[in-house]
Design a protein around this motif. Sequence first.
Motif, short mmCIF file in Angstrom:
data_model
loop_
_atom_site.label_atom_id
_atom_site.label_comp_id
_atom_site.label_asym_id
_atom_site.label_seq_id
_atom_site.Cartn_x
_atom_site.Cartn_y
_atom_site.Cartn_z
N ASP A 20 6.53 19.13 -3.09
CA ASP A 20 5.69 18.42 -4.04
C ASP A 20 5.45 17.01 -3.51
N PRO A 21 4.22 16.62 -3.26
CA PRO A 21 3.98 15.29 -2.69
C PRO A 21 4.40 14.17 -3.63
N LEU A 22 4.61 14.46 -4.91
CA LEU A 22 4.97 13.41 -5.86
C LEU A 22 6.47 13.33 -6.09
N ALA A 23 7.25 14.27 -5.54
CA ALA A 23 8.68 14.34 -5.85
C ALA A 23 9.49 13.30 -5.11
N THR A 24 8.98 12.79 -4.01
CA THR A 24 9.72 11.84 -3.20
C THR A 24 8.83 10.66 -2.84
N VAL A 25 9.46 9.66 -2.25
CA VAL A 25 8.73 8.53 -1.69
C VAL A 25 8.42 8.87 -0.24
N HIS A 26 7.17 8.71 0.16
CA HIS A 26 6.72 9.08 1.50
C HIS A 26 6.34 7.85 2.31
N TYR A 27 6.82 7.80 3.55
CA TYR A 27 6.41 6.77 4.49
C TYR A 27 5.81 7.43 5.72
N HIS A 28 4.74 6.84 6.23
CA HIS A 28 4.16 7.29 7.49
C HIS A 28 3.98 6.06 8.36
N LEU A 29 4.70 5.99 9.48
CA LEU A 29 4.62 4.87 10.40
C LEU A 29 3.80 5.28 11.61
N ASP A 30 2.66 4.65 11.79
CA ASP A 30 1.73 4.97 12.86
C ASP A 30 1.81 3.89 13.95
N PHE A 31 2.19 4.32 15.16
CA PHE A 31 2.39 3.37 16.26
C PHE A 31 1.20 3.37 17.24
N GLU A 32 0.01 3.67 16.76
CA GLU A 32 -1.19 3.72 17.60
C GLU A 32 -1.41 2.40 18.33
N ARG A 33 -1.06 1.29 17.69
CA ARG A 33 -1.32 -0.03 18.28
C ARG A 33 -0.05 -0.62 18.90
N TYR A 34 0.72 0.22 19.58
CA TYR A 34 1.98 -0.22 20.16
C TYR A 34 1.80 -1.35 21.17
N ALA A 35 0.67 -1.34 21.91
CA ALA A 35 0.44 -2.38 22.93
C ALA A 35 0.28 -3.76 22.31
N GLN A 36 -0.09 -3.81 21.02
CA GLN A 36 -0.24 -5.07 20.31
C GLN A 36 1.00 -5.39 19.47
N HIS A 37 2.04 -4.56 19.62
CA HIS A 37 3.31 -4.75 18.90
C HIS A 37 3.13 -4.58 17.39
N LEU A 38 2.22 -3.68 17.00
CA LEU A 38 1.91 -3.48 15.60
C LEU A 38 2.19 -2.04 15.18
#
Length: 674
Positions: A20-38
């Motif tokens: 259930d997408p509402l049952a927990t807290v969801h985090y998504h960390l996207d490192f697409e901009r790793y070269a900019q340290h973001l």
Amino acid sequence: MTDLTASTLSATASAQVLTDPLATVHYHLDFERYAQHLVTVQLSFTANDDQPILWLPSWIPGSYLMREFARHITAVQYSVADMDDDNDEAADDAYDDAATEAWLDAGLDNDNLESNLDSEIEEELTLHRAQKISKSEWQLTEVKAGDEVYVTYEVYCFDLSVRTAYIDQERIYGNFTSLALTIEGQSEQPIELTLSVPMAFYQGKTEQVKLACGLKATHLHTDEAHYYQLQSDSYAALIDYPFELAEQVEGAFIVHNQAKEPLVHRLFISGRHQTDVARLQQDLASICQTYVSWLGDTPFSDYTFMTYASGNDYGGLEHINSTSLITPRRDLPSSQEPEEPMSAYQRYLGLCSHEYFHAWWVKTVRPDVMMEVDLRQEAYTPLLWVFEGFTSYIDDFMLQASGIISPKSYLILLTEQVNRYLQTHGRHLQSVAESSFDAWIKLYRADENTGNAGISYYNKGALVALCLDLLLLQHSEGKYRLFDIVKAFYAQAKAQGKRRIGMTSQNLGEVIGGFIDAEIWTDFKARYVDGVEELPFVELLAANGTKVNEVKQNNTLPWGIRVEETPAGLQVGKVLRDSVAASAGLSAKDIIVAIDGIKADKAQLKHIAETATESVSCHAFRRDELLTLQVPSKLTTQDEWGQTQECGANPSLDKVSLALQESGWETWLNAPHA
């Protein structure tokens, strides 16, 4: 750790059930901009309250300084999906149907897909800017209880330490205290988290990119990116698991508890190095086994050592089943490492030993104020000398107790602690309990006056622990020692519901009183913990077969200053209190350009300091202003008891050496479980 490809998942998708997408807290960390340290962070949750507040810790457990991690976050934005009415329920059903179909097509599990779908949903909803209400808090003013909320923000990650986060094309490292906003009142909810790393990060790397983390992870990948999925019971649990993605050398070894159960220990080393991993595994196994044999069991079922090899950086931070370390690469063992480790490798093993012990003695037994702590504000305690001091004594002790180094080599390490203490004038002014309490404003903010005005609870705490250990041996006829105090607290912790316990000054005294007369402890505490009397290590070591010898040669400090030669002149790094230099007005950061009319260098300073019978002129720049000062050849001062004493131009730095006598030291240096 499982590694599943998209094709593997597609073949088994029909047997899986979407969460259930509402049952927990969801985090998504996207490192697409790793070269900019973001890193771009997406957070989704169902609000329990109107206008919920998001916040980020200001400090990380184990490092007692307000580091203000929120300063690295840019604008926080969010959108809202109202899930209360029938139309929204239908939309939610459509969301689930779309998620299932897309998941089957892509071969990704629901957690990753939810993050992707969340991004698409946000585009169709109104985007709001979160309102900043304090240095580390944001309020979502447009949200009502029951709303599904999608939050997006970015974090700048370029701190090469074990306390925050660092991202570039070689390495992705993070602590969630720096990366993951939490929701006020919902920190106890379970968490599902995905790390998304673009395929470009993996290109050109000769070794396999691995994830090092104390949490178990599922690894999935497509042609575009790799995904690492983590789950945690709560936010408090999540922030106890740093992670690193990089080319890493990996090793493992087994330690057995008292019940003969195997405990897997893993080690990961990133950065440029040439480590003899087999040797490191062997030595760490001996050290860890010595701890577990002493304490009987562990507060963890497995353990991970994470090490980044750098040029000169050094440090470590403890976690419940892992430690994050950074070390000079020269401290790691090479294939040429002798049977007894050289001093550099001893330093690294001591760091590993220190942080490993913290799993019991900070993460399990901890200061009472840190049982349920608010990481937005300081947690003051006079007991850090117990946790860091005991650990700083035991870490090196266990190197010799495990047989990694000899008793003679151990005394060299102990001598360094003693001399550091003796050469710190501030020990006369600040107690170790006060040093503990003031950690938030002093220890991590050392300056040119630190040694003159205070003492480290690591350094003096280690010697207080030594004295307490020897005192217990003395008054129990060798039956009890410091290790029994630690083990008694650990036994109490295991009896608690959460298998941890908070220490207070009162229960510390009660436990110690079970092994030594309470009056002896009360007197010891008043004089050496709360007071600033000189520690009695000379007598106590002598009674345990170790002689303390005063070292007199080459211990003087000309004019009472430490200097470095630079092209501009002698740069003053430190000025001892009540020295002739201090009386003349010299200060740290001054650049001395001439002494007695001659260009200043170390040889000229030493010559004048040793031969002058009258005051001499000293020319120095402070900032861009030239000063002319008169430095006396001697100085008359009063000590703390009002007695007059003469201070020469070259104060002597106290220094000792330790030597084992023929016998009498064997009991003290025994392994604690022997």
